[in-house]
Design a protein around this motif. Structure first.
Motif, PDB file in Angstrom:
ATOM      1  N   ARG A  83       7.794  15.633  10.201  1.00 23.57           N
ATOM      2  CA  ARG A  83       7.645  14.277   9.683  1.00 23.57           C
ATOM      3  C   ARG A  83       8.498  14.055   8.456  1.00 23.57           C
ATOM      4  O   ARG A  83       9.040  12.985   8.243  1.00 23.57           O
ATOM      5  N   ASN A  84       8.544  15.106   7.619  1.00 25.97           N
ATOM      6  CA  ASN A  84       9.322  14.958   6.399  1.00 25.97           C
ATOM      7  C   ASN A  84      10.765  15.204   6.730  1.00 25.97           C
ATOM      8  O   ASN A  84      11.117  16.183   7.340  1.00 25.97           O
ATOM      9  N   TYR A  98      17.091  20.581   6.887  1.00 27.38           N
ATOM     10  CA  TYR A  98      15.995  21.229   7.590  1.00 27.38           C
ATOM     11  C   TYR A  98      15.707  20.502   8.880  1.00 27.38           C
ATOM     12  O   TYR A  98      15.761  19.284   8.944  1.00 27.38           O
ATOM     13  N   ILE A  99      15.406  21.261   9.915  1.00 29.02           N
ATOM     14  CA  ILE A  99      14.832  20.652  11.106  1.00 29.02           C
ATOM     15  C   ILE A  99      13.432  21.228  11.161  1.00 29.02           C
ATOM     16  O   ILE A  99      13.240  22.389  11.503  1.00 29.02           O
ATOM     17  N   GLY A 100      12.476  20.458  10.798  1.00 26.64           N
ATOM     18  CA  GLY A 100      11.123  20.985  10.723  1.00 26.64           C
ATOM     19  C   GLY A 100      11.107  22.102   9.694  1.00 26.64           C
ATOM     20  O   GLY A 100      11.598  21.951   8.576  1.00 26.64           O
ATOM     21  N   HIS A 111       9.466  12.606  19.463  1.00 24.12           N
ATOM     22  CA  HIS A 111       9.568  14.061  19.332  1.00 24.12           C
ATOM     23  C   HIS A 111       8.320  14.609  18.655  1.00 24.12           C
ATOM     24  O   HIS A 111       7.880  15.717  18.942  1.00 24.12           O
ATOM     25  N   LEU A 112       7.740  13.788  17.763  1.00 23.21           N
ATOM     26  CA  LEU A 112       6.513  14.226  17.119  1.00 23.21           C
ATOM     27  C   LEU A 112       5.392  14.351  18.160  1.00 23.21           C
ATOM     28  O   LEU A 112       4.599  15.289  18.142  1.00 23.21           O
ATOM     29  N   LEU A 113       5.381  13.384  19.077  1.00 26.22           N
ATOM     30  CA  LEU A 113       4.354  13.418  20.101  1.00 26.22           C
ATOM     31  C   LEU A 113       4.476  14.668  20.963  1.00 26.22           C
ATOM     32  O   LEU A 113       3.493  15.356  21.249  1.00 26.22           O
ATOM     33  N   ARG A 114       5.724  14.946  21.343  1.00 26.72           N
ATOM     34  CA  ARG A 114       5.908  16.097  22.220  1.00 26.72           C
ATOM     35  C   ARG A 114       5.499  17.383  21.530  1.00 26.72           C
ATOM     36  O   ARG A 114       4.857  18.245  22.101  1.00 26.72           O
ATOM     37  N   SER A 115       5.888  17.459  20.265  1.00 21.96           N
ATOM     38  CA  SER A 115       5.531  18.659  19.524  1.00 21.96           C
ATOM     39  C   SER A 115       4.018  18.796  19.424  1.00 21.96           C
ATOM     40  O   SER A 115       3.454  19.865  19.634  1.00 21.96           O
ATOM     41  N   TYR A 140      -4.068  14.452  14.338  1.00 20.99           N
ATOM     42  CA  TYR A 140      -3.959  15.844  14.754  1.00 20.99           C
ATOM     43  C   TYR A 140      -3.230  16.666  13.713  1.00 20.99           C
ATOM     44  O   TYR A 140      -3.601  17.801  13.414  1.00 20.99           O
ATOM     45  N   THR A 141      -2.186  16.068  13.165  1.00 14.48           N
ATOM     46  CA  THR A 141      -1.435  16.791  12.136  1.00 14.48           C
ATOM     47  C   THR A 141      -2.317  17.121  10.948  1.00 14.48           C
ATOM     48  O   THR A 141      -2.248  18.218  10.388  1.00 14.48           O
ATOM     49  N   GLU A 142      -3.177  16.143  10.596  1.00 11.99           N
ATOM     50  CA  GLU A 142      -4.083  16.428   9.484  1.00 11.99           C
ATOM     51  C   GLU A 142      -5.016  17.574   9.811  1.00 11.99           C
ATOM     52  O   GLU A 142      -5.296  18.441   8.988  1.00 11.99           O
TER      53      GLU A 142
END
Lengths: 436, 414
Positions: free
Chosen positions: A231-232, A237-239, A106-110, A171-173
């Protein structure tokens, strides 16, 4: 002329700019946990007090953009190409139920969605800059912003397509850095337009530009925050979406914060009463309300204090009514601050560029285009005792509300007080779907 | 065929035609009189000459250099009404044929036409007797037209489906109601001037009360609507009034009373029905209202704004709100949840007892869905506005703003 200004301004401005921060982030830093601090840290200091931040912070923040030089504003083919495309706006449902997969895909898709869409959004923003009247766009602060956007665009656009989790992490960074370095966009925009407002003939032009720029910035911020939060694994929470957001809690914490500011300024502060659907709770992303509620409370507090300053009866309290139905959240903020005449009510929604007395004073440290009667937004200042600001609170809040399928209206009764009606669409609304 | 037979058959044929002809030409005759009317055309082409309240106040002032000449006023009014009636009739003439032949609307049209003709044939006012006769005519005019709003609402609700678009009906109603209001104000003003000839009180100048105090009028409205509410529901919510407007000002009291009554009716109805829905039965509601007298469910706030030359009356209720957009609520015919009432209406013989319902409508808590749009129209007429701010599922805040009529800015014209 512009050259000298350019050289002078960055240094003389940074103390000023660092202080004109988004209040919401300051108070958020009080109330949220450590994890989120770094995301919403708008001005680099996490302790809520204001101090002069030395100019070197600015360069540190921009360092990851330092390797890019913008050689030309004119030939930016990538920008032009992407500006022609349409951006895809996500519905919160999509965001909420993207589902957590075991392999973190899901992280990848986001990340892939952001990778594709963020450059388009930034391209649109750059396009807006390019369509500004020449003399306005040449304002050094606006040029700086323009250049920064182009740099960000290129950084994001040139990132290779994301296929693995390591790439996603990188990318997140990158996204995190983007957020940090564009944290002072609001003050730059404000100051830049303020300087060049005399050259703008139509008020609506400025409003459209700023509405688009600010709402787009809000959406990008929300999307990036959401992605980072995925990630956290925060409970509830969802995101970035808090599943049991309680308006009452937010109002209480905003009230606490604004009371402090008000007391620091005036020595007194009115109470806040909350009624209506106090126990309601629903999924929501708090970012926009984090800005809007303190701004509106500040106006209400200021009006109350200034109107009743010399009365011995004590300060009337400000009442906030919460109302929730299937489609929207309504907050009615009632104050007894004396109300406003019609002329002022009309002006309050402007980004304060239609002021009658043009400021010929190039020393832009004078915020006072507006006298004290104007119910401005409070932006905390260092030691000057004036409540002053850019006049952005109300128009920005309205832009945010409208972006979220809502509205911001003010009804005033002269001599008594004003009622502000903040309406925002709910994420779960089926009739009026909110799209970020 | 013999010639005789041929003749008889044709005679039969023609008699058949004749026997059908009266039925057809009756309706045709009835309607064709609406088609063209020279005098009407002439008057409808004249522009309306507006009267400004501040000038009216000054003219009626006892300190004015020339005292009011009732004869001249009558002559002016005569002209004014002719022109305005003609304009009003053009609005009736321009709606599409099918809604126009709705019996109720047609009868109203006909009434106005007759009025126009009466006024047109009324001789020039030269003597006191003429003027007296004119006074009687105006009296009849005012009394006869008390039911216009009710008639319009019945007619439009019947003919609603025949108006191709809502806008046509809305424009028609807005125009007619606006002209009606102005004619009514002028006529009442004239009638009052006559009465005051004998009285000589300085409190009134025609239909304008010089010492109008909103708080008193509103208190009266609250009492009236409370009794109406009690009659309908046997419970009445408590209304709290907060007044910061201590000065009195010149105004037409009837306007404020009308609008406030409508707004209060809406609020009280909402409060009672909402409480009934959540508390179950009327007894509980009664108890609840009693226990919560200090936390009123309906609040009225009055404030004056001399800078912008208007005053505001806010009616805030906790009646649960309306789950519809502003546009919908302000539409003519929007009546909220009155399902049961509508079903009953279908079975009633409408023409037969509309008269009764007309007089009843003022005694009803709710009816045809005309309250809000008409109030907004009246507010606009007086240089103000009526805005509704909804607080979802809790209640509605209605803000009524009305402009001052005595100032020299002359923003309000009648």
């Amino acid at each position: 002329m512009f050259g000298t200004k350019l050289r002078r301004l960055p240094l003389s401005f940074s103390p000023v700019i660092r202080q004109q921060t988004n209040i919401a982030s300051d108070f958020k830093n009080h109330n949220q946990d450590e994890q989120t601090k770094k995301i919403t840290n708008e001005n680099g200091n996490g302790n809520g007090t204001n101090r002069c931040i030395p100019p070197t912070e600015k360069t540190i923040r921009d360092k990851h953009l330092a390797n890019i030089t913008v050689t030309s504003f004119y030939s930016q083919t990538a920008v032009e190409e992407l500006a022609r495309k349409q951006s895809t706006r996500l519905t919160p449902l999509t965001m909420m139920y993207i589902g957590k997969t075991k392999d973190s895909s899901h992280l990848l898709r986001s990340a892939q969605y952001l990778h594709k869409d963020l450059p388009i959004r930034f391209a649109h923003r750059i396009d807006d800059f390019r369509n500004l009247p020449f003399i306005v766009a040449c304002n050094p602060l606006l040029l700086e912003l323009h250049e920064r956007f182009i740099k960000i665009f290129h950084t994001l656009n040139s990132f290779p397509s994301i296929k693995t989790l390591e790439q996603e992490k990188a990318y997140t960074e990158l996204l995190q850095n983007t957020l940090t370095c564009s944290s002072d966009t609001l003050p730059l925009l404000a100051e830049g337009f303020r300087e060049s407002k005399r050259h703008i003939k139509q008020e609506t032009f400025v409003r459209n530009f700023l509405d688009r720029a600010l709402t787009s910035r809000l959406a990008i911020k929300m999307l990036i925050e959401h992605h980072i939060e995925l990630r956290n694994d925060r409970e509830n929470y969802i995101g970035a979406i808090c599943m049991s957001f309680s308006p009452k809690k937010l109002i209480q914490s905003s009230a606490e914060y604004v009371k402090k500011v008000c007391r620091a300024e005036y020595g007194v502060a009115p109470d806040v009463k909350i009624d209506g659907h106090v126990h309601s709770s629903f999924p929501y992303i708090t970012t926009p309300l984090n800005y809007i509620i303190p701004e509106m409370l500040k106006n209400a507090f200021r009006a109350t204090v200034e109107h009743h300053r010399y009365s011995d009866l004590g300060l009337p309290s400000v009442t906030v009514t919460i109302a929730v139905n299937e489609d929207e959240l309504v907050l009615r903020i009632k104050d007894r601050g004396g109300g406003m005449p019609r002329a002022l009510l009309d002006k309050i929604f402007d980004y304060h560029f239609s002021s009658n007395h043009l400021s010929h004073d190039p020393s832009l440290l004078s915020y006072t285009d507006f006298d004290n009667h104007f119910h401005d937004q409070l932006v905390t200042t260092d030691n000057t005792n004036r409540m002053s600001g850019y006049g952005f609170g109300v128009p920005t809040s309205r832009a945010y509300c409208e972006y979220l399928n809502g509205s911001l209206t003010i009804e005033t009764m002269h001599g008594l007080g004003s009622d502000v009606y903040v309406r925002v669409g709910l994420l779960t609304s089926e009739n009026r779907v909110v799209r970020l | 065929m013999s010639f005789y037979r041929y003749l008889s058959s044709t005679i039969k044929a023609t008699t058949n035609v004749h026997s059908q002809a009266p039925a057809l030409s009756g309706i045709v005759k009835q309607l064709s009189k609406f088609s063209s009317h020279d005098e009407l055309i002439e008057y409808s082409q004249r522009p309306i000459e507006y009267c400004y309240p501040n000038r009216m106040i000054e003219a009626c002032s006892p300190h004015h250099s020339t005292p009011i000449d009732l004869m001249k006023t009558a002559i002016d009014l005569h002209e004014q009404l002719l022109v305005r009636l003609a304009h009003c009739l053009t609005h009736f003439q321009s709606i599409p044929f099918l809604p126009g032949v709705n019996p109720t609307l047609l009868s109203l049209h006909e009434r106005y036409l007759k009025l126009f003709e009466t006024f047109a044939h009324f001789p020039q006012i030269k003597t006191k007797e003429d003027e007296k006769k004119f006074l009687e005519l105006i009296n009849i005019f005012v009394v006869q037209n008390n039911d216009v709003i009710g008639l319009l609402s019945t007619g439009c609700s019947e003919a609603q489906k025949h108006f191709k678009t809502y806008k046509i009906m809305k424009d028609f109603l807005d125009n007619v109601l606006q002209i009606r209001l102005s004619m009514r104000l002028l006529a009442e003003h004239y009638l009052e001037l006559h009465k005051q000839q004998k009285d000589n009180s300085s409190e009134w100048r025609g239909a304008i009360c010089m010492n109008f105090s909103p708080i008193k009028a509103i208190q009266q409205c609250v009492n009236d609507v409370s009794s109406l509410c009690f009659e309908t529901y046997t419970v009445v919510p408590h209304v709290q009034i907060e007044n910061t407007m201590n000065e009195s000002l010149p105004y037409f009291p009837s306007i404020i009373e009308y609008i406030l009554r409508e707004l209060l009716k809406n609020s009280m109805r909402a409060i009672v029905e909402c409480s009934k829905a959540s508390l179950g039965n009327v007894q509980n509601v009664k108890q609840y209202f009693e226990e919560n007298r200090d936390k009123p469910l309906c609040q009225i706030v009055i404030a004056s704004n001399p800078i912008d030359e208007n005053f505001t009356i806010a009616v805030k209720d906790q009646g649960g709100g309306i789950d519809e957009s502003d546009e919908e609520i302000f539409k003519y015919m929007f009546t909220g949840d009155v399902m049961k009432e509508e079903e009953e209406e279908v079975h009633m013989d409408i023409l037969a007892d509309f008269q009764e319902r007309m007089t009843q409508s003022s005694k009803q808590m709710y009816g045809y869905g005309f309250g809000l749009p008409v109030c907004r129209l009246y507010a606009k007429f007086f240089g103000g506005s009526l805005t509704l701010r909804q607080v979802s599922r809790i209640g509605v805040d209605a803000y009524l703003r009305l402009g001052f009529i005595h100032t020299n800015s002359e923003r309000i014209k009648i």
